[in-house]
Design a protein around this motif. Sequence first.
Motif, short mmCIF file in Angstrom:
data_model
loop_
_atom_site.label_atom_id
_atom_site.label_comp_id
_atom_site.label_asym_id
_atom_site.label_seq_id
_atom_site.Cartn_x
_atom_site.Cartn_y
_atom_site.Cartn_z
N LYS A 1 0.82 -1.21 0.00
CA LYS A 1 0.00 0.00 0.00
C LYS A 1 0.85 1.26 0.00
CE LYS A 1 -4.13 -1.66 0.01
NZ LYS A 1 -5.09 -1.31 -1.02
N LYS A 2 2.14 1.12 -0.34
CA LYS A 2 3.03 2.27 -0.41
C LYS A 2 4.03 2.06 -1.54
CE LYS A 2 6.11 5.20 2.21
NZ LYS A 2 6.76 5.46 3.50
N ILE A 3 4.23 3.11 -2.32
CA ILE A 3 5.24 3.06 -3.37
C ILE A 3 6.12 4.30 -3.25
CG2 ILE A 3 3.84 1.70 -4.97
CD1 ILE A 3 3.24 4.27 -6.49
N THR A 4 7.29 4.20 -3.82
CA THR A 4 8.24 5.32 -3.83
C THR A 4 8.37 5.85 -5.24
OG1 THR A 4 9.45 4.35 -1.98
CG2 THR A 4 10.60 6.01 -3.30
N VAL A 5 8.26 7.17 -5.38
CA VAL A 5 8.39 7.84 -6.67
C VAL A 5 9.53 8.84 -6.58
CG1 VAL A 5 7.27 9.38 -8.34
CG2 VAL A 5 5.93 7.60 -7.19
N TRP A 6 10.51 8.68 -7.46
CA TRP A 6 11.55 9.69 -7.58
C TRP A 6 11.14 10.63 -8.70
CZ3 TRP A 6 17.00 7.01 -7.90
CH2 TRP A 6 17.30 6.42 -6.66
N SER A 7 11.27 11.92 -8.44
CA SER A 7 10.99 12.91 -9.48
C SER A 7 12.23 13.76 -9.69
CB SER A 7 9.82 13.81 -9.07
OG SER A 7 9.65 14.84 -10.03
N LEU A 8 12.62 13.92 -10.94
CA LEU A 8 13.75 14.77 -11.25
C LEU A 8 13.33 16.23 -11.39
CD1 LEU A 8 14.89 11.92 -11.78
CD2 LEU A 8 16.37 12.98 -13.44
N GLU A 9 12.09 16.52 -11.03
CA GLU A 9 11.60 17.90 -10.95
C GLU A 9 11.80 18.35 -9.52
OE1 GLU A 9 10.72 20.02 -13.05
OE2 GLU A 9 10.05 18.92 -14.82
N ASP A 10 12.71 19.30 -9.28
CA ASP A 10 12.93 19.76 -7.92
C ASP A 10 12.65 21.25 -7.75
OD1 ASP A 10 15.14 20.60 -9.33
OD2 ASP A 10 16.62 19.79 -7.94
N VAL A 11 11.93 21.83 -8.70
CA VAL A 11 11.48 23.22 -8.62
C VAL A 11 10.24 23.25 -7.73
CG1 VAL A 11 10.62 25.20 -9.93
CG2 VAL A 11 12.41 23.74 -10.90
N ALA A 12 10.21 24.17 -6.78
CA ALA A 12 9.16 24.20 -5.75
C ALA A 12 7.73 24.13 -6.31
CB ALA A 12 9.33 25.42 -4.86
N ASP A 13 7.42 24.93 -7.32
CA ASP A 13 6.05 24.93 -7.88
C ASP A 13 5.69 23.58 -8.48
OD1 ASP A 13 5.81 27.57 -7.14
OD2 ASP A 13 6.11 28.38 -9.16
N ARG A 14 6.64 22.96 -9.15
CA ARG A 14 6.37 21.66 -9.77
C ARG A 14 6.24 20.56 -8.73
NH1 ARG A 14 10.30 22.17 -15.07
NH2 ARG A 14 9.19 23.94 -15.96
N VAL A 15 7.03 20.65 -7.66
CA VAL A 15 6.92 19.67 -6.57
C VAL A 15 5.55 19.81 -5.91
CG1 VAL A 15 7.84 18.97 -4.33
CG2 VAL A 15 9.40 19.53 -6.20
N THR A 16 5.10 21.04 -5.70
CA THR A 16 3.79 21.28 -5.11
C THR A 16 2.68 20.69 -5.98
OG1 THR A 16 4.56 23.28 -4.01
CG2 THR A 16 2.19 23.08 -4.32
N ALA A 17 2.77 20.89 -7.29
CA ALA A 17 1.78 20.34 -8.22
C ALA A 17 1.81 18.81 -8.20
CB ALA A 17 2.04 20.85 -9.64
N THR A 18 3.00 18.24 -8.15
CA THR A 18 3.13 16.78 -8.11
C THR A 18 2.53 16.23 -6.82
OG1 THR A 18 5.12 16.86 -9.47
CG2 THR A 18 4.75 14.84 -8.22
N ARG A 19 2.76 16.91 -5.71
CA ARG A 19 2.18 16.48 -4.42
C ARG A 19 0.65 16.50 -4.47
NH1 ARG A 19 6.10 15.58 -0.80
NH2 ARG A 19 8.02 16.80 -0.90
N ALA A 20 0.06 17.48 -5.15
CA ALA A 20 -1.39 17.54 -5.29
C ALA A 20 -1.90 16.36 -6.11
CB ALA A 20 -1.80 18.87 -5.94
N ILE A 21 -1.19 16.02 -7.17
CA ILE A 21 -1.57 14.87 -8.00
C ILE A 21 -1.49 13.59 -7.17
CG2 ILE A 21 -0.86 13.45 -9.98
CD1 ILE A 21 0.14 16.18 -11.22
N ILE A 22 -0.42 13.47 -6.40
CA ILE A 22 -0.24 12.29 -5.56
C ILE A 22 -1.34 12.20 -4.51
CG2 ILE A 22 1.27 11.30 -3.77
CD1 ILE A 22 3.65 12.19 -5.55
#
Length: 124
Positions: A35-56
Amino acid sequence: MSFTPMRTLAAALIMALAGTTLLACGADEPDSNDKKITVWSLEDVADRVTATRAIIADFTASTGIQVELVTVNEDQFPALIASSAAAGELPDVVGSVSLAGVRTLAGNELLPGCRPVLRPSGRG
């Protein structure tokens, strides 16, 4: 074909992050009880990380699968992926991978199911 949690996340992130590349790493057959997975993202710009967290967050709400998001600086990716592969500790998904990152994955033989899109004639 059945959809495992990792494949479901990959499909959701592909649609949500159009224009990025997602590559499944780790086990070929993930345990369906995980019930848990790990996702690495090569996007480390704050706005993009925030958007990715919302999708997650939306993904977790609809599936119940927890996602650990790890942002990776693109310059650190080659060494990190190589050391993680050697230690047997790859993430379930790697997202926002550049062409150089894909070459790093291929060079470390981490793309066993991938094949060239173009035929030798140069046509798809």
